[in-house]
Design a protein around this motif. Sequence first.
Motif, short mmCIF file in Angstrom:
data_model
loop_
_atom_site.label_atom_id
_atom_site.label_comp_id
_atom_site.label_asym_id
_atom_site.label_seq_id
_atom_site.Cartn_x
_atom_site.Cartn_y
_atom_site.Cartn_z
N ARG A 92 0.84 -1.20 0.00
CA ARG A 92 0.00 0.00 0.00
C ARG A 92 0.88 1.26 0.00
O ARG A 92 0.62 2.21 -0.74
CB ARG A 92 -0.92 -0.01 1.23
CG ARG A 92 -1.84 1.19 1.35
CD ARG A 92 -3.02 1.08 0.43
NE ARG A 92 -3.81 2.29 0.42
CZ ARG A 92 -5.12 2.32 0.14
NH1 ARG A 92 -5.77 1.20 -0.13
NH2 ARG A 92 -5.76 3.47 0.11
N CYS B 99 -6.69 12.76 8.29
CA CYS B 99 -6.75 11.30 8.55
C CYS B 99 -6.03 10.91 9.82
O CYS B 99 -6.35 9.90 10.44
CB CYS B 99 -6.20 10.52 7.35
SG CYS B 99 -4.40 10.51 7.19
N ASP C 92 -7.48 -6.82 3.95
CA ASP C 92 -8.68 -6.05 4.24
C ASP C 92 -8.44 -5.12 5.42
O ASP C 92 -8.88 -5.37 6.53
CB ASP C 92 -9.86 -6.99 4.52
CG ASP C 92 -11.16 -6.22 4.73
OD1 ASP C 92 -11.27 -5.10 4.21
OD2 ASP C 92 -12.05 -6.75 5.41
N ASP D 31 -8.77 -1.54 7.52
CA ASP D 31 -9.78 -0.51 7.70
C ASP D 31 -9.35 0.76 6.97
O ASP D 31 -8.16 1.00 6.72
CB ASP D 31 -9.98 -0.23 9.20
CG ASP D 31 -8.69 0.18 9.86
OD1 ASP D 31 -8.43 1.39 9.94
OD2 ASP D 31 -7.93 -0.71 10.28
N GLU D 32 -10.31 1.58 6.61
CA GLU D 32 -10.03 2.79 5.84
C GLU D 32 -9.08 3.75 6.54
O GLU D 32 -8.20 4.33 5.89
CB GLU D 32 -11.33 3.49 5.45
CG GLU D 32 -12.02 2.85 4.27
CD GLU D 32 -13.11 3.71 3.68
OE1 GLU D 32 -13.13 4.95 3.95
OE2 GLU D 32 -13.95 3.17 2.97
N GLN E 233 -5.62 2.60 5.81
CA GLN E 233 -5.28 2.81 4.40
C GLN E 233 -4.92 4.26 4.13
O GLN E 233 -3.90 4.56 3.50
CB GLN E 233 -6.46 2.38 3.52
CG GLN E 233 -6.75 0.90 3.55
CD GLN E 233 -7.97 0.55 2.74
OE1 GLN E 233 -8.30 1.23 1.76
NE2 GLN E 233 -8.67 -0.49 3.14
N HIS E 234 -5.75 5.18 4.64
CA HIS E 234 -5.49 6.61 4.42
C HIS E 234 -4.21 7.05 5.12
O HIS E 234 -3.45 7.86 4.59
CB HIS E 234 -6.67 7.45 4.90
CG HIS E 234 -7.94 7.23 4.13
ND1 HIS E 234 -7.97 7.08 2.76
CD2 HIS E 234 -9.22 7.10 4.54
CE1 HIS E 234 -9.21 6.90 2.35
NE2 HIS E 234 -9.99 6.90 3.41
#
Length: 199
Positions: free
Chosen positions: A21, A153, A174, A176-177, A180-181
Amino acid sequence: MTKLAIIYYSATGHGTTMARRVAAAAEAAGAEVRVRHVAETQDPASFAHNPAWTANYEATKDLPAATGDDIVWADAVIFGSPTRFGSPAAQLRTFIDSLGKLWADGKLADKVYAGYTSSNTAHGGQETTLLSLYITLIHWGGIIVAPGYTDPCKFVDGNPYGVSLVSTHDNIDDFDEPTQHALDHLARRVVSVAGRLAS
């Protein structure tokens, strides 16, 4: 173009997914990226009882392993490690401890550094893991570029020292957002600051 090395150790795969990522966000920000895992130092038989650890080992064992040359090449380095009793994993520490000659020659200094980590619990030593890592990087003469609270964020994920994942689920792809941010922001910030220093 900023050169970014992402050097990480991952046992069960969360750190591997986090590295990917970060790499994608850094490339989108215009960086040239090397992703390198720290080679496993444990005998695979010692973790054969853990399917996730075995799967990650099999998936990454033939990928290019991190070397000191990856740090010398880079303008910036983002390290990743699971939390082990409030500190970076022994595998990452062993890699770091092998870099004494490069440190003595001044080849680790004046680069931008940051980090990410993960643990199974919310209070599993994530902040102390990052701070422990940064102590070493300060000894190198590194320039620590923590995310702080420089983006909205960070008020959601809550970690100003780097990025930390609470890996309470088995699905390593998977996240959490907020995580990721936070990973995206860390990558962009490191690339941006390293680019400004280089110019």
